[in-house]
Write a protein that holds these residues in place. Structure first.
Motif, PDB file in Angstrom:
ATOM      1  N   ARG A  92      73.519 -21.898  79.206  1.00  0.00           N
ATOM      2  CA  ARG A  92      73.758 -20.452  79.140  1.00  0.00           C
ATOM      3  C   ARG A  92      72.501 -19.708  78.702  1.00  0.00           C
ATOM      4  NH1 ARG A  92      78.754 -20.902  75.229  1.00  0.00           N
ATOM      5  NH2 ARG A  92      77.432 -22.652  74.601  1.00  0.00           N
ATOM      6  N   VAL A  93      71.737 -20.315  77.785  1.00  0.00           N
ATOM      7  CA  VAL A  93      70.468 -19.727  77.346  1.00  0.00           C
ATOM      8  C   VAL A  93      69.409 -20.815  77.348  1.00  0.00           C
ATOM      9  CG1 VAL A  93      71.486 -17.889  75.944  1.00  0.00           C
ATOM     10  CG2 VAL A  93      71.073 -20.122  74.914  1.00  0.00           C
ATOM     11  N   GLN A  94      68.148 -20.407  77.407  1.00  0.00           N
ATOM     12  CA  GLN A  94      67.058 -21.351  77.628  1.00  0.00           C
ATOM     13  C   GLN A  94      66.805 -22.279  76.447  1.00  0.00           C
ATOM     14  OE1 GLN A  94      63.931 -19.740  80.081  1.00  0.00           O
ATOM     15  NE2 GLN A  94      62.369 -20.723  78.822  1.00  0.00           N
ATOM     16  N   ASN A  95      67.073 -21.835  75.234  1.00  0.00           N
ATOM     17  CA  ASN A  95      66.778 -22.694  74.085  1.00  0.00           C
ATOM     18  C   ASN A  95      67.966 -23.550  73.653  1.00  0.00           C
ATOM     19  OD1 ASN A  95      68.419 -20.795  72.925  1.00  0.00           O
ATOM     20  ND2 ASN A  95      66.931 -20.098  71.389  1.00  0.00           N
ATOM     21  N   ARG A  96      69.071 -23.488  74.417  1.00  0.00           N
ATOM     22  CA  ARG A  96      70.213 -24.364  74.139  1.00  0.00           C
ATOM     23  C   ARG A  96      70.751 -24.870  75.475  1.00  0.00           C
ATOM     24  NH1 ARG A  96      71.254 -20.403  70.259  1.00  0.00           N
ATOM     25  NH2 ARG A  96      72.791 -19.378  71.600  1.00  0.00           N
ATOM     26  N   ILE A  97      70.192 -25.984  75.933  1.00  0.00           N
ATOM     27  CA  ILE A  97      70.531 -26.535  77.252  1.00  0.00           C
ATOM     28  C   ILE A  97      71.763 -27.427  77.132  1.00  0.00           C
ATOM     29  CG2 ILE A  97      69.712 -27.963  79.164  1.00  0.00           C
ATOM     30  CD1 ILE A  97      68.352 -25.207  78.874  1.00  0.00           C
ATOM     31  N   ASP A  98      72.682 -27.259  78.078  1.00  0.00           N
ATOM     32  CA  ASP A  98      73.899 -28.081  78.087  1.00  0.00           C
ATOM     33  C   ASP A  98      73.684 -29.414  78.807  1.00  0.00           C
ATOM     34  OD1 ASP A  98      75.415 -26.061  76.809  1.00  0.00           O
ATOM     35  OD2 ASP A  98      75.627 -25.008  78.719  1.00  0.00           O
ATOM     36  N   THR A  99      72.970 -29.384  79.935  1.00  0.00           N
ATOM     37  CA  THR A  99      72.806 -30.580  80.761  1.00  0.00           C
ATOM     38  C   THR A  99      71.410 -30.612  81.359  1.00  0.00           C
ATOM     39  OG1 THR A  99      75.138 -30.348  81.394  1.00  0.00           O
ATOM     40  CG2 THR A  99      73.837 -31.968  82.607  1.00  0.00           C
ATOM     41  N   PHE A 100      70.812 -31.810  81.367  1.00  0.00           N
ATOM     42  CA  PHE A 100      69.508 -32.005  81.999  1.00  0.00           C
ATOM     43  C   PHE A 100      69.680 -32.879  83.244  1.00  0.00           C
ATOM     44  CE2 PHE A 100      68.450 -31.284  77.529  1.00  0.00           C
ATOM     45  CZ  PHE A 100      67.424 -30.348  77.626  1.00  0.00           C
ATOM     46  N   TYR A 101      68.942 -32.527  84.290  1.00  0.00           N
ATOM     47  CA  TYR A 101      68.902 -33.338  85.508  1.00  0.00           C
ATOM     48  C   TYR A 101      67.447 -33.599  85.877  1.00  0.00           C
ATOM     49  CZ  TYR A 101      73.717 -31.661  86.178  1.00  0.00           C
ATOM     50  OH  TYR A 101      75.047 -31.355  86.005  1.00  0.00           O
ATOM     51  N   ILE A 102      67.223 -34.719  86.559  1.00  0.00           N
ATOM     52  CA  ILE A 102      65.945 -34.938  87.241  1.00  0.00           C
ATOM     53  C   ILE A 102      66.168 -34.537  88.691  1.00  0.00           C
ATOM     54  CG2 ILE A 102      64.166 -36.586  87.915  1.00  0.00           C
ATOM     55  CD1 ILE A 102      64.311 -36.094  84.905  1.00  0.00           C
ATOM     56  N   ALA A 103      65.451 -33.528  89.142  1.00  0.00           N
ATOM     57  CA  ALA A 103      65.542 -33.085  90.531  1.00  0.00           C
ATOM     58  C   ALA A 103      64.394 -33.725  91.300  1.00  0.00           C
ATOM     59  CB  ALA A 103      65.456 -31.566  90.611  1.00  0.00           C
ATOM     60  N   VAL A 104      64.729 -34.425  92.369  1.00  0.00           N
ATOM     61  CA  VAL A 104      63.706 -35.105  93.150  1.00  0.00           C
ATOM     62  C   VAL A 104      64.133 -35.114  94.611  1.00  0.00           C
ATOM     63  CG1 VAL A 104      64.730 -37.356  92.596  1.00  0.00           C
ATOM     64  CG2 VAL A 104      62.395 -37.247  93.454  1.00  0.00           C
ATOM     65  N   ASP A 105      63.254 -34.638  95.468  1.00  0.00           N
ATOM     66  CA  ASP A 105      63.520 -34.596  96.902  1.00  0.00           C
ATOM     67  C   ASP A 105      64.848 -33.894  97.199  1.00  0.00           C
ATOM     68  OD1 ASP A 105      62.970 -34.988  99.541  1.00  0.00           O
ATOM     69  OD2 ASP A 105      63.734 -37.029  99.624  1.00  0.00           O
ATOM     70  N   LYS A 106      65.098 -32.768  96.490  1.00  0.00           N
ATOM     71  CA  LYS A 106      66.300 -31.943  96.660  1.00  0.00           C
ATOM     72  C   LYS A 106      67.593 -32.691  96.331  1.00  0.00           C
ATOM     73  CE  LYS A 106      64.159 -28.763  99.913  1.00  0.00           C
ATOM     74  NZ  LYS A 106      64.294 -27.937 101.117  1.00  0.00           N
ATOM     75  N   GLN A 107      67.494 -33.695  95.478  1.00  0.00           N
ATOM     76  CA  GLN A 107      68.656 -34.404  94.956  1.00  0.00           C
ATOM     77  C   GLN A 107      68.643 -34.301  93.438  1.00  0.00           C
ATOM     78  OE1 GLN A 107      70.963 -35.885  97.043  1.00  0.00           O
ATOM     79  NE2 GLN A 107      69.748 -35.079  98.742  1.00  0.00           N
ATOM     80  N   LEU A 108      69.810 -34.402  92.826  1.00  0.00           N
ATOM     81  CA  LEU A 108      69.908 -34.325  91.371  1.00  0.00           C
ATOM     82  C   LEU A 108      70.391 -35.645  90.794  1.00  0.00           C
ATOM     83  CD1 LEU A 108      71.478 -30.830  90.602  1.00  0.00           C
ATOM     84  CD2 LEU A 108      69.082 -31.506  90.595  1.00  0.00           C
ATOM     85  N   ILE A 109      69.707 -36.099  89.742  1.00  0.00           N
ATOM     86  CA  ILE A 109      70.126 -37.288  89.003  1.00  0.00           C
ATOM     87  C   ILE A 109      70.441 -36.849  87.579  1.00  0.00           C
ATOM     88  CG2 ILE A 109      69.475 -39.591  88.222  1.00  0.00           C
ATOM     89  CD1 ILE A 109      67.380 -39.615  90.464  1.00  0.00           C
ATOM     90  N   PRO A 110      71.675 -36.970  87.118  1.00  0.00           N
ATOM     91  CA  PRO A 110      72.003 -36.562  85.747  1.00  0.00           C
ATOM     92  C   PRO A 110      71.206 -37.375  84.741  1.00  0.00           C
ATOM     93  CG  PRO A 110      73.990 -36.942  87.043  1.00  0.00           C
ATOM     94  CD  PRO A 110      72.845 -37.474  87.841  1.00  0.00           C
TER      95      PRO A 110
END
Length: 424
Positions: free
Chosen positions: A342-360
């Motif tokens: 919701r805000v930049q300094n409190r992230i809920d979920t991180f993903y690695i985005a690679v070749d237009k795919q998302l890896i949680p």
């Protein structure tokens, strides 16, 4: 003629007619060792050199007493091998789409509107299940045999049997034992195929170690097996206590631009509830990028600013907005962090985005997410983004101590390392 063949620790004689074909040998090996018809095999001589079809008979004529070693090749789409290369090589490998399969969390991703790559039909799944079981069981047996041969291996098996888990210390011991076994069997730089088979063996023998959020269950295990547990943990162990304060100290000598001043305040936690700022760890990593700014390279003659390069490392994405639309608008295959919240300094979920795919990401904090981002270059055999090559090279050589003597480093990287490591 009689031919001696070894599969894992088992040796058997195989009877073949004179002038037999490569296919006939493979068929007889599968029958003799009870292997699946779907299994794909590779043959090696006693020096662990691959034996191709065109030289097999000539080799046996020259060495009639040779014992051939047979190993299974991981060949289905979920475990397709990629050639080993260092991330600093100039070439980026082809699309990663086919190397990623749908994970157990795909339904959750779809609910959030996140693309999960191409799906597979039920017929495809049924057709490949037999091969996967064979590969998994072979990998499991290989890992178990390695543990039974090495000191301390039986203790690891007993701990898992009684606790259904492994402590952090035991897990590191497990990885070190298997890394040693892999080096003994395959040399100092094992192929991706060999590393993936060990990683697959770990999560098959120890199911509770499987990462439910990664496509195969072992992205981090792949890096662990390549470099060992001690190396793999260096960023997370060193950053807060040793490196971060020194990076902040060096960054105070930068030209005090608005961006740098804002990052310094966030890194030192001098601001409160600034929703558009990154947290302290991510802000300090961005300060490192400002200390090692992009330079004009072969593909890009115009130098870009560190602020522009930040977006090559991490993107903030506000919860509720279309991620699919974000991914469609991007070009390039180098990975980056997609931080959703919701805000930049409190992230809920991180993903690695690679070749237009998302890896949680398994990570729940920005530093761990960056740790996974860096390791993804090795897991997927990707070159560094040209804008971030100095940053990643510094992390590679100075923090992880990987290929220090053989990596081409810029003067800025070497100077910053000297300052930071020689600082009391």
């Amino acid at each position: 003629m009689l031919l001696k063949v070894k599969y894992f620790s088992v040796k058997k004689y195989i009877k073949l007619h004179s002038g037999f074909t490569f296919l006939e040998l493979i068929t007889e090996v599968k029958s003799k060792f009870g292997l699946s018809d779907a299994a794909q095999l590779e043959i090696f001589d006693e020096t662990d050199t691959a034996v191709d079809e065109d030289i097999l008979l000539e080799l046996l004529e020259a060495h009639p007493d040779l014992c051939l070693t047979v190993r299974e090749r991981i060949s289905d789409e979920d475990f397709s091998p990629l050639a080993h290369s260092t991330p600093s090589s100039p070439d980026t490998h082809s699309s990663l789409t086919d190397t990623m399969s749908l994970s157990s969390s795909d339904s959750d991703l779809r609910d959030q509107g996140i693309p999960t790559g191409r799906s597979r039909s039920s017929k495809e799944d049924m057709g490949s299940s037999t091969g996967k079981v064979s590969v998994s069981e072979a990998a499991k047996e290989m890992v178990e045999n390695a543990l039974l041969r090495k000191p301390g291996g039986e203790d690891i098996l007993e701990e898992y049997k009684s606790e259904n888990s492994l402590s952090h210390r035991t897990r590191r011991q497990l990885v070190n034992i298997l890394a040693s076994d892999m080096t003994e069997r395959h040399g100092r730089i094992p192929s991706r195929q060999q590393r993936e088979k060990y990683a697959l063996g770990i999560i098959t023998l120890f199911p509770s170690l499987k990462d439910p959020f990664s496509p195969k269950g072992y992205i981090n295990q792949d890096f662990l097996l390549l470099f060992g547990a001690e190396t793999s943990s260096k960023l997370l162990e060193k950053w807060d206590t040793s490196l971060k304060p020194k990076v902040i100290k060096e960054a105070k000598h930068l030209t005090p631009s608005t961006v740098v001043c804002r990052l310094l305040k966030a890194a030192e936690k001098l601001t409160e509830n600034e929703e558009n700022d990154w947290d302290s760890d991510m802000a300090s990593l961005m300060l490192l990028l400002h200390l090692l700014p992009p330079t004009a390279g072969r593909k890009r003659r115009i130098k870009i600013s560190p602020s522009d390069a930040e977006h090559k490392m991490v993107h903030f994405h506000k919860s509720g907005c279309s991620i699919d639309e974000h991914l469609r608008g991007l070009e390039g295959k180098q990975p980056y962090i997609l931080a959703v919240g919701r805000v930049q300094n409190r992230i809920d979920t991180f993903y690695i985005a690679v070749d237009k795919q998302l890896i949680p990401c398994q990570a729940t904090c920005s530093l761990s997410a960056f740790d996974e981002l860096f390791k993804s270059h090795y897991v997927f055999n990707l070159s560094y983004d040209e804008s971030l090559v100095h940053l990643y090279t510094f992390v590679q050589t100075t923090i992880f101590n990987i290929d220090v003597t053989s990596t081409d480093e810029s003067l800025h990287v070497r100077e910053l390392r000297a300052k930071i490591l020689n600082e009391n």
